[in-house]
Motif scaffolding. Sequence first.
Motif, mmCIF file in Angstrom:
data_model
loop_
_atom_site.group_PDB
_atom_site.id
_atom_site.type_symbol
_atom_site.label_atom_id
_atom_site.label_comp_id
_atom_site.label_asym_id
_atom_site.label_seq_id
_atom_site.Cartn_x
_atom_site.Cartn_y
_atom_site.Cartn_z
ATOM 1 N N VAL A 20 -15.692 45.027 3.256
ATOM 2 C CA VAL A 20 -15.619 45.293 1.612
ATOM 3 C C VAL A 20 -16.171 44.119 1.788
ATOM 4 O O VAL A 20 -16.198 42.694 2.888
ATOM 5 C CB VAL A 20 -14.349 45.033 1.517
ATOM 6 N N ASP A 21 -16.678 42.525 0.258
ATOM 7 C CA ASP A 21 -17.353 41.567 0.491
ATOM 8 C C ASP A 21 -15.874 40.608 0.509
ATOM 9 O O ASP A 21 -14.931 40.656 0.470
ATOM 10 C CB ASP A 21 -18.157 41.818 -0.614
ATOM 11 N N ARG A 22 -16.474 39.513 -0.015
ATOM 12 C CA ARG A 22 -15.329 38.090 0.542
ATOM 13 C C ARG A 22 -14.130 38.112 -1.164
ATOM 14 O O ARG A 22 -12.969 38.057 0.162
ATOM 15 C CB ARG A 22 -16.011 37.019 -0.375
ATOM 16 N N ARG A 23 -14.803 39.158 -2.082
ATOM 17 C CA ARG A 23 -13.611 39.526 -3.179
ATOM 18 C C ARG A 23 -12.919 40.529 -2.714
ATOM 19 O O ARG A 23 -11.780 40.533 -3.139
ATOM 20 C CB ARG A 23 -14.125 39.795 -4.392
ATOM 21 N N ALA A 84 -19.047 41.912 10.668
ATOM 22 C CA ALA A 84 -18.779 41.622 9.649
ATOM 23 C C ALA A 84 -19.172 40.306 9.260
ATOM 24 O O ALA A 84 -19.289 40.266 8.137
ATOM 25 C CB ALA A 84 -17.645 42.303 8.658
ATOM 26 N N ARG A 85 -18.398 39.605 9.369
ATOM 27 C CA ARG A 85 -18.357 38.248 8.647
ATOM 28 C C ARG A 85 -19.496 37.584 9.857
ATOM 29 O O ARG A 85 -19.427 36.355 8.003
ATOM 30 C CB ARG A 85 -17.236 37.395 10.117
ATOM 31 N N ARG A 86 -20.684 38.452 10.124
ATOM 32 C CA ARG A 86 -21.272 37.404 10.195
ATOM 33 C C ARG A 86 -21.888 37.688 8.428
ATOM 34 O O ARG A 86 -23.712 37.132 8.662
ATOM 35 C CB ARG A 86 -22.665 37.424 11.499
ATOM 36 N N ARG A 87 -22.736 38.914 8.504
ATOM 37 C CA ARG A 87 -23.260 39.882 7.406
ATOM 38 C C ARG A 87 -22.152 38.768 5.810
ATOM 39 O O ARG A 87 -22.781 39.062 5.029
ATOM 40 C CB ARG A 87 -23.357 40.623 7.221
ATOM 41 N N GLY A 88 -21.569 38.195 6.412
ATOM 42 C CA GLY A 88 -20.356 37.636 4.918
ATOM 43 C C GLY A 88 -19.170 39.104 4.487
ATOM 44 O O GLY A 88 -19.310 38.526 3.225
ATOM 45 N N VAL A 89 -18.857 39.748 5.299
ATOM 46 C CA VAL A 89 -18.042 40.595 4.764
ATOM 47 C C VAL A 89 -16.995 40.924 5.193
ATOM 48 O O VAL A 89 -17.160 40.269 7.208
ATOM 49 C CB VAL A 89 -18.740 41.749 3.743
ATOM 50 N N ARG A 90 -16.256 41.531 5.395
ATOM 51 C CA ARG A 90 -15.032 41.928 6.373
ATOM 52 C C ARG A 90 -14.150 43.380 6.268
ATOM 53 O O ARG A 90 -14.758 43.919 5.896
ATOM 54 C CB ARG A 90 -13.239 41.308 5.326
ATOM 55 N N LEU A 91 -14.217 43.478 7.208
ATOM 56 C CA LEU A 91 -13.577 45.233 7.944
ATOM 57 C C LEU A 91 -11.999 44.576 7.599
ATOM 58 O O LEU A 91 -10.748 44.165 7.390
ATOM 59 C CB LEU A 91 -13.044 44.934 9.258
ATOM 60 N N ASP A 356 -4.799 40.121 -3.507
ATOM 61 C CA ASP A 356 -3.354 39.703 -2.086
ATOM 62 C C ASP A 356 -3.273 40.337 -1.181
ATOM 63 O O ASP A 356 -3.175 40.045 0.137
ATOM 64 C CB ASP A 356 -2.419 38.838 -2.796
ATOM 65 N N VAL A 357 -3.465 41.780 -1.239
ATOM 66 C CA VAL A 357 -3.728 42.928 -0.446
ATOM 67 C C VAL A 357 -4.580 43.059 0.140
ATOM 68 O O VAL A 357 -4.600 43.182 1.371
ATOM 69 C CB VAL A 357 -3.459 44.310 -0.989
ATOM 70 N N VAL A 358 -5.613 42.037 -0.183
ATOM 71 C CA VAL A 358 -7.327 42.417 0.519
ATOM 72 C C VAL A 358 -7.403 41.435 1.797
ATOM 73 O O VAL A 358 -7.534 41.753 2.967
ATOM 74 C CB VAL A 358 -8.451 42.354 0.222
ATOM 75 N N ASP A 359 -6.611 40.470 1.340
ATOM 76 C CA ASP A 359 -6.621 38.673 1.483
ATOM 77 C C ASP A 359 -5.255 39.870 3.525
ATOM 78 O O ASP A 359 -5.777 38.822 3.457
ATOM 79 C CB ASP A 359 -5.573 37.698 1.087
ATOM 80 N N LEU A 360 -4.620 40.155 2.750
ATOM 81 C CA LEU A 360 -3.529 40.297 3.862
ATOM 82 C C LEU A 360 -4.122 41.778 5.180
ATOM 83 O O LEU A 360 -3.419 41.314 5.839
ATOM 84 C CB LEU A 360 -2.148 41.201 2.790
ATOM 85 N N LEU A 361 -4.827 42.037 4.308
ATOM 86 C CA LEU A 361 -5.118 43.527 5.297
ATOM 87 C C LEU A 361 -6.305 43.195 6.280
ATOM 88 O O LEU A 361 -6.754 43.496 7.676
ATOM 89 C CB LEU A 361 -5.561 44.591 4.479
ATOM 90 N N ALA A 362 -7.288 42.005 5.463
ATOM 91 C CA ALA A 362 -8.792 41.750 5.870
ATOM 92 C C ALA A 362 -8.597 41.612 7.632
ATOM 93 O O ALA A 362 -8.261 40.296 8.064
ATOM 94 C CB ALA A 362 -9.290 41.488 5.588
ATOM 95 N N GLU A 363 -9.374 42.170 8.441
ATOM 96 C CA GLU A 363 -10.022 41.964 9.767
ATOM 97 C C GLU A 363 -10.095 40.738 10.092
ATOM 98 O O GLU A 363 -11.325 40.571 9.323
ATOM 99 C CB GLU A 363 -9.790 42.774 10.589
ATOM 100 N N GLY A 364 -9.940 39.616 10.930
ATOM 101 C CA GLY A 364 -10.407 38.512 10.802
ATOM 102 C C GLY A 364 -10.612 37.297 9.735
ATOM 103 O O GLY A 364 -11.643 36.640 9.762
ATOM 104 N N SER A 365 -10.410 37.819 8.515
ATOM 105 C CA SER A 365 -9.909 36.443 7.822
ATOM 106 C C SER A 365 -9.472 35.235 8.097
ATOM 107 O O SER A 365 -8.842 35.094 9.094
ATOM 108 C CB SER A 365 -9.194 37.176 6.355
#
Length: 365
Positions: A20-23, A84-91, A356-365
């Motif tokens: 997913v993207d940063r949002r 993913a972080r190096r590409r500005g996205v999240r797992l 908020d759920v995305v932020d909770l789950l996102a790996e390496g955020s």
Amino acid sequence: MTDQSGDVLTFGIEEEFFVVDRRGHLSQAGDDVVDAAEAAVDEHGDLQHELTRSQAEAASDICRTHGEALRQLRGMRHDLSAAARRRGVRLLPAASPPLSEEDPPSITPNPRYERMAEHFGATARTSLTCGCHVHVAIPDKESGIRVIGRVRPWLPALLTVTANSAISGGYDTGYCSWRYQQWSRWPSAGPPPRFASLDEYESIVDAWLRAGSILDRGMIYWDVRLSEKQPTLEFRVGDVAATPEEAVLLAVLARGLVATALADDGPPPDLPNEVLRAQLWRASREGATGCCPHPVSGDLEPAKTVLGDLLALTAPALEAAGDLDFAKEGITRLAAEGGGADRQRRSFAERDRATDVVDLLAEGS
């Protein structure tokens, strides 16, 4: 996953993720993330492309202990997250996309996936799900058929362990595993029947192929099936787990069930598929902290009670594999704190924001 150590069955775990993207919206960078991370995982598994360009898959090597599996899953999640972080996205280890999406993601440019998208239309393009698949070694296919008959009643209990898709499309779905409902749209998905023989299994698959309801044997999507590539039984009932620990808990319980079933010479339970399908619906709705149909009585019991009975049934096999304490701790934690779906729901309830759920789950955020 063919090797065995003594009498302990080997196993492996496959995990699917969203990118997913940063949002928190689905990104098209899944292929790039997999390609960038592949070099880093040579020592602990394999990374693969998935049906859509918004997904990535990680597959462990053959595992003999739960500790080995944990190290591999943690390592692959770390490597994918870093790429993913190096590409500005999240797992995102979520079984269904938390946010509403205007357009479905692109299909991965692979001839098989493109054929699936053309043949199955919206089912392929909008069934946006991520699962956790557990492979357990079996002696042969005939043994696998017998095991399927014995483990079928426990599929609802296994579904509750990693249920992790309560929030999807920007709202609370009312289900702990909304993925299971979405995935059930595929014509070959759902619980397998109780097969009388390997020939019956093959006759159903052949009928599917002739009807065009599957395009190849890789599309046998039963909740537990004979693997087409490995001499294993593959459990496909689970959501991708929110944590590696919950994924490995699912795996050791599945291994315990297979080992217990292999040692059982009695007839399999006579459980009609119509009943099992309804029981799986209930398990997908309620998850680890709700009620689950008991595989023996069919009555609703707290999921923690059913999982406790599963633990008791498989305890000798779990102890022989060195998994008993790990499984006890995992089930106790699920009962006390809930699983991925419960954490999603608590996070969403605070502000009614799926981000908020995305932020909770996102790996390496």
